[in-house]
Design a protein around this motif. Sequence first.
Motif, short mmCIF file in Angstrom:
data_model
loop_
_atom_site.label_atom_id
_atom_site.label_comp_id
_atom_site.label_asym_id
_atom_site.label_seq_id
_atom_site.Cartn_x
_atom_site.Cartn_y
_atom_site.Cartn_z
N ASN A 40 0.83 -1.21 0.00
CA ASN A 40 0.00 0.00 0.00
C ASN A 40 0.87 1.26 0.00
OD1 ASN A 40 -2.63 1.11 0.12
ND2 ASN A 40 -2.48 1.42 2.33
N GLN A 41 1.90 1.29 0.85
CA GLN A 41 2.77 2.46 0.90
C GLN A 41 3.56 2.62 -0.41
OE1 GLN A 41 0.94 3.18 3.27
NE2 GLN A 41 2.44 4.20 4.57
N ALA A 42 3.98 1.48 -0.97
CA ALA A 42 4.77 1.52 -2.21
C ALA A 42 3.95 2.06 -3.38
CB ALA A 42 5.30 0.13 -2.53
N ILE A 43 2.70 1.61 -3.50
CA ILE A 43 1.87 2.06 -4.63
C ILE A 43 1.51 3.54 -4.47
CG2 ILE A 43 -0.40 1.81 -5.73
CD1 ILE A 43 1.49 -0.37 -6.59
N LYS A 44 1.23 3.95 -3.22
CA LYS A 44 0.98 5.38 -2.98
C LYS A 44 2.22 6.19 -3.38
CE LYS A 44 -2.15 4.98 0.99
NZ LYS A 44 -2.16 5.12 2.47
N ALA A 54 6.38 14.39 -13.38
CA ALA A 54 5.59 14.74 -14.57
C ALA A 54 6.00 16.09 -15.18
CB ALA A 54 4.10 14.71 -14.24
N PRO A 55 6.28 17.14 -14.35
CA PRO A 55 6.67 18.42 -14.94
C PRO A 55 7.95 18.32 -15.76
CG PRO A 55 6.06 18.70 -12.63
CD PRO A 55 6.16 17.23 -12.88
N GLY A 56 8.78 17.31 -15.48
CA GLY A 56 10.01 17.09 -16.25
C GLY A 56 9.79 16.21 -17.47
N GLY A 57 8.53 15.91 -17.76
CA GLY A 57 8.22 15.16 -18.98
C GLY A 57 8.25 13.65 -18.81
N LEU A 58 8.40 13.17 -17.55
CA LEU A 58 8.41 11.73 -17.34
C LEU A 58 6.99 11.24 -17.00
CD1 LEU A 58 11.67 11.11 -15.27
CD2 LEU A 58 11.34 11.17 -17.74
N ASP A 59 6.62 10.10 -17.56
CA ASP A 59 5.31 9.50 -17.33
C ASP A 59 5.58 8.11 -16.72
OD1 ASP A 59 2.71 8.64 -17.39
OD2 ASP A 59 2.55 8.55 -19.57
N LEU A 60 5.53 8.06 -15.39
CA LEU A 60 5.91 6.82 -14.69
C LEU A 60 4.86 5.73 -14.80
CD1 LEU A 60 7.58 7.77 -11.31
CD2 LEU A 60 8.56 7.47 -13.59
N ILE A 61 5.35 4.51 -14.99
CA ILE A 61 4.49 3.33 -14.96
C ILE A 61 5.15 2.32 -14.02
CG2 ILE A 61 3.58 3.71 -17.27
CD1 ILE A 61 6.03 0.93 -16.86
N CYS A 62 4.41 1.30 -13.63
CA CYS A 62 5.04 0.25 -12.84
C CYS A 62 4.68 -1.13 -13.34
CB CYS A 62 4.76 0.45 -11.35
SG CYS A 62 3.37 -0.42 -10.69
N ASN B 40 -3.60 -5.28 -2.45
CA ASN B 40 -2.74 -6.46 -2.52
C ASN B 40 -3.29 -7.46 -3.55
OD1 ASN B 40 -0.47 -7.86 -1.50
ND2 ASN B 40 -1.75 -9.09 -0.14
N GLN B 41 -4.59 -7.72 -3.50
CA GLN B 41 -5.19 -8.66 -4.46
C GLN B 41 -5.11 -8.11 -5.88
OE1 GLN B 41 -4.85 -10.61 -2.07
NE2 GLN B 41 -6.63 -11.89 -2.45
N ALA B 42 -5.30 -6.80 -6.02
CA ALA B 42 -5.30 -6.19 -7.36
C ALA B 42 -3.91 -6.26 -7.99
CB ALA B 42 -5.76 -4.73 -7.26
N ILE B 43 -2.87 -5.98 -7.21
CA ILE B 43 -1.51 -6.00 -7.75
C ILE B 43 -1.09 -7.43 -8.10
CG2 ILE B 43 0.93 -5.59 -7.19
CD1 ILE B 43 -0.47 -3.02 -7.87
N ILE B 61 1.55 -3.11 -18.14
CA ILE B 61 2.07 -2.19 -17.14
C ILE B 61 0.88 -1.60 -16.38
CG2 ILE B 61 4.14 -1.63 -18.45
CD1 ILE B 61 1.46 0.98 -18.27
N CYS B 62 1.14 -0.98 -15.25
CA CYS B 62 0.03 -0.32 -14.56
C CYS B 62 0.42 1.07 -14.11
CB CYS B 62 -0.51 -1.19 -13.43
SG CYS B 62 0.20 -0.91 -11.84
N VAL B 63 -0.58 1.93 -14.10
CA VAL B 63 -0.41 3.32 -13.69
C VAL B 63 -1.29 3.55 -12.47
CG1 VAL B 63 -0.77 5.73 -14.36
CG2 VAL B 63 0.01 4.07 -16.07
N PRO B 64 -0.68 3.73 -11.29
CA PRO B 64 -1.48 3.95 -10.09
C PRO B 64 -1.85 5.41 -9.92
CG PRO B 64 0.83 3.67 -9.49
CD PRO B 64 0.77 3.64 -10.98
N ALA B 65 -3.06 5.65 -9.44
CA ALA B 65 -3.52 7.02 -9.24
C ALA B 65 -4.50 7.06 -8.07
CB ALA B 65 -4.19 7.54 -10.50
N PHE B 66 -4.56 8.19 -7.41
CA PHE B 66 -5.56 8.37 -6.35
C PHE B 66 -6.86 8.83 -6.98
CE2 PHE B 66 -1.47 9.33 -4.26
CZ PHE B 66 -1.52 8.40 -3.24
N THR B 67 -7.96 8.44 -6.37
CA THR B 67 -9.25 8.91 -6.87
C THR B 67 -10.21 9.00 -5.69
OG1 THR B 67 -11.03 8.46 -8.45
CG2 THR B 67 -9.96 6.55 -7.50
N ASP B 68 -11.04 10.05 -5.69
CA ASP B 68 -12.01 10.21 -4.60
C ASP B 68 -13.32 9.54 -4.97
OD1 ASP B 68 -10.35 11.69 -2.92
OD2 ASP B 68 -10.76 13.53 -4.04
#
Lengths: 86, 86
Positions: A40-44, A54-62, B40-43, B61-68
């Motif tokens: 959870n901490q790692a994905i956050k 992002a302002p430097g033009g990088l689009d991170l993925i994992c 955990n299950q999603a990853i 690949i996956c792109v994590p983001a916060f959402t309300d």
Amino acid sequence: MEPLKVSSNSSPNAVAGALAGVLREHGTPALQVVGAGALNQAIKAIAIARGFVAPGGLDLICVPAFTDIRINGEERTAIKLLVESR
Amino acid sequence: MEPLKVSSNSSPNAVAGALAGVLREHGTPALQVVGAGALNQAIKAIAIARGFVAPGGLDLICVPAFTDIRINGEERTAIKLLVESR
């Protein structure tokens, strides 16, 4: 490069800063976690780091992957998160 | 497209199958989770789905983001995981 070990006590902001630092040096950072709280901490951290770079033009993925590690002589399944810019 | 909601009780294998199904229809699936157990299950599901679709030439690949989101009228922060092939 050694993966950064993230625990459930790690601060997502601090880990995000570390990720951004490695990326700035043109490295390809990886995070390694054991357990749901650490993941959870790692994905956050990755979501936050996306905003840092992002302002430097990088689009991170994992890229998530399973990996076997040894902790105190016991075999455990950890999750490794490779972080890259696309 | 609506994100697939994953809970801590979801089977990673079943979610991986659902991801592969959406990708086969050329969709771009997203997973939505609230809480560390669900994340955990999603990853795990994404790591497993990588194996399902790799023989077909897809590299997920996956792109994590916060959402309300609102649950029972309460504002909560969820995590959304966009899943794409690169």
